[in-house]
Design an enzyme around this catalytic site. Sequence first.
Site, PDB file in Angstrom:
ATOM      1  N   THR A 164       0.807  -1.220   0.000  1.00  0.00           N
ATOM      2  CA  THR A 164       0.000   0.000   0.000  1.00  0.00           C
ATOM      3  C   THR A 164       0.838   1.268   0.000  1.00  0.00           C
ATOM      4  O   THR A 164       1.957   1.256   0.476  1.00  0.00           O
ATOM      5  CB  THR A 164      -0.790  -0.040   1.324  1.00  0.00           C
ATOM      6  OG1 THR A 164      -1.559  -1.207   1.345  1.00  0.00           O
ATOM      7  CG2 THR A 164      -1.630   1.166   1.570  1.00  0.00           C
ATOM      8  N   ARG A 192     -12.848  -8.712  -0.821  1.00  0.00           N
ATOM      9  CA  ARG A 192     -12.087  -8.530   0.429  1.00  0.00           C
ATOM     10  C   ARG A 192     -11.619  -7.069   0.549  1.00  0.00           C
ATOM     11  O   ARG A 192     -11.027  -6.515  -0.361  1.00  0.00           O
ATOM     12  CB  ARG A 192     -10.876  -9.457   0.419  1.00  0.00           C
ATOM     13  CG  ARG A 192      -9.924  -9.305   1.615  1.00  0.00           C
ATOM     14  CD  ARG A 192      -8.754  -8.428   1.302  1.00  0.00           C
ATOM     15  NE  ARG A 192      -7.722  -8.423   2.350  1.00  0.00           N
ATOM     16  CZ  ARG A 192      -6.703  -7.574   2.379  1.00  0.00           C
ATOM     17  NH1 ARG A 192      -6.566  -6.664   1.447  1.00  0.00           N
ATOM     18  NH2 ARG A 192      -5.815  -7.636   3.349  1.00  0.00           N
ATOM     19  N   GLY A 194      -9.138  -4.585   2.601  1.00  0.00           N
ATOM     20  CA  GLY A 194      -8.011  -4.572   3.530  1.00  0.00           C
ATOM     21  C   GLY A 194      -8.264  -3.537   4.604  1.00  0.00           C
ATOM     22  O   GLY A 194      -9.388  -3.063   4.810  1.00  0.00           O
ATOM     23  N   ASP A 195      -7.198  -3.162   5.295  1.00  0.00           N
ATOM     24  CA  ASP A 195      -7.335  -2.172   6.366  1.00  0.00           C
ATOM     25  C   ASP A 195      -7.424  -0.741   5.832  1.00  0.00           C
ATOM     26  O   ASP A 195      -7.943   0.144   6.515  1.00  0.00           O
ATOM     27  CB  ASP A 195      -6.154  -2.283   7.342  1.00  0.00           C
ATOM     28  CG  ASP A 195      -4.801  -2.181   6.639  1.00  0.00           C
ATOM     29  OD1 ASP A 195      -4.697  -2.573   5.454  1.00  0.00           O
ATOM     30  OD2 ASP A 195      -3.838  -1.706   7.277  1.00  0.00           O
ATOM     31  N   THR A 215       0.724  -0.534   6.739  1.00  0.00           N
ATOM     32  CA  THR A 215       0.832  -1.288   5.489  1.00  0.00           C
ATOM     33  C   THR A 215       1.156  -2.734   5.870  1.00  0.00           C
ATOM     34  O   THR A 215       1.636  -2.992   6.969  1.00  0.00           O
ATOM     35  CB  THR A 215       1.967  -0.759   4.597  1.00  0.00           C
ATOM     36  OG1 THR A 215       3.204  -0.927   5.285  1.00  0.00           O
ATOM     37  CG2 THR A 215       1.769   0.708   4.252  1.00  0.00           C
ATOM     38  N   GLY A 216       0.909  -3.641   4.936  1.00  0.00           N
ATOM     39  CA  GLY A 216       1.192  -5.047   5.221  1.00  0.00           C
ATOM     40  C   GLY A 216      -0.104  -5.809   5.397  1.00  0.00           C
ATOM     41  O   GLY A 216      -1.085  -5.550   4.703  1.00  0.00           O
ATOM     42  N   GLY A 218      -3.309  -6.326   6.315  1.00  0.00           N
ATOM     43  CA  GLY A 218      -4.388  -5.471   6.792  1.00  0.00           C
ATOM     44  C   GLY A 218      -5.284  -6.152   7.797  1.00  0.00           C
ATOM     45  O   GLY A 218      -5.873  -5.503   8.674  1.00  0.00           O
TER      46      GLY A 218
HETATM   47  N1  ASP Z   1      -2.504  -3.362   3.943  1.00  0.00           N
HETATM   48  C1  ASP Z   1      -2.859  -3.762   2.605  1.00  0.00           C
HETATM   49  C2  ASP Z   1      -4.005  -4.710   2.672  1.00  0.00           C
HETATM   50  O1  ASP Z   1      -4.086  -5.494   3.596  1.00  0.00           O
HETATM   51  C3  ASP Z   1      -1.806  -4.408   1.799  1.00  0.00           C
HETATM   52  C4  ASP Z   1      -0.379  -3.996   2.005  1.00  0.00           C
HETATM   53  O2  ASP Z   1      -0.123  -2.941   2.551  1.00  0.00           O
HETATM   54  O3  ASP Z   1       0.515  -4.773   1.624  1.00  0.00           O
HETATM   55  O4  ASP Z   1      -4.768  -4.724   1.732  1.00  0.00           O
END
Ligand code: ASP
Length: 309
Positions: A164, A192, A194-195, A215-216, A218
């Site tokens: 993200t 779906r 995400g966060d 990020t990551g 979510g």
């Molecule tokens: N946080 C984002 C999600 O879960 C993805 C990401 O940041 O890698 O959609």
Amino acid sequence: MILVTNNEGRPGVGHSAQLLSGGESGLNALEAGIRIVEIDESIRTVGRGGWPNLIGEMQLDASVMDGNTLRTGAVGAIQGFLHPVSIARQVMERLPHELLVGPGAERFGREIGAEQGDNLIEDSKRVWNEWFEGVPEELRKNWKDAPLIDLCRQAIDPEAVRDTTTFLCLDSQNGVHGAVSTAGWGWKYPGRLGDSPVIGAGMYADSRYGACACTGAGEMAIRCGTSRTVVTYMKMGMSVEKAVYEAIEDMRALKGGLLNRITIHAIDNRGQHKVVAVNGTPSNHYWLWEEGDAEPHAVSAEIVPLSDH
Ligand code: ASP
């Protein structure tokens, strides 16, 4: 003034910094920077060039938050638009709502004349097609109605240290604001979220205290309400650093589900910041611009393994 973006903010962070140093309002500066990231095909996790969901569609999420008014705008699982962050901004500016998803968000995008476009580039299509070749033939034969639950467990992040894009700032009028845009995890279940569009999970901003964005994975930020929690911890008197560590402590209670890497970016309303990559790697970095800097520069994030006590 301060501007913090994650690693994927690279193409847009300079423009946002320039606007902020010229006295532009924070939200305008953040939106303008994210629009550059969304359209940059070399950023494979945001907007055009992102990775598709399990059925090969590009569903994008974005949000903005005005820390002066606590108004927010978000869109989730939106298809066919080049700049989800601007549609999220217009949800905030023009509707009495805070979050639109799917066909409703697309209808709103058309109504406001947002730029439409295909975000699935040839390379993403090629990688998805290669994956699809490996799907068992009995599923491929009736793909439209194929059960996806087991396939969804293969949901992946094809680029381990990229994600993200998140932009947070303290502007020249002492406003603390945030904006986020993402294609989400590749090969996610259709629909779906995400966060990122879930205010309080992937992003939160309150000019009285500070802002946070994740990020990551979510799913972890949704379960812990991480961004809202970090800001609340600051309200309770913790430094931005302590607030982020405390939110990581909360994550240690997570059992089962998708537990993976997550990076927490936070700023306070005095221009301090902290970025921690939970389960991250040494290549996790972020972009920082502070008042007086000629240009933003990359900084390594602190890494904290989730299993550490
Ligand atoms: N946080 C984002 C999600 O879960 C993805 C990401 O940041 O890698 O959609």
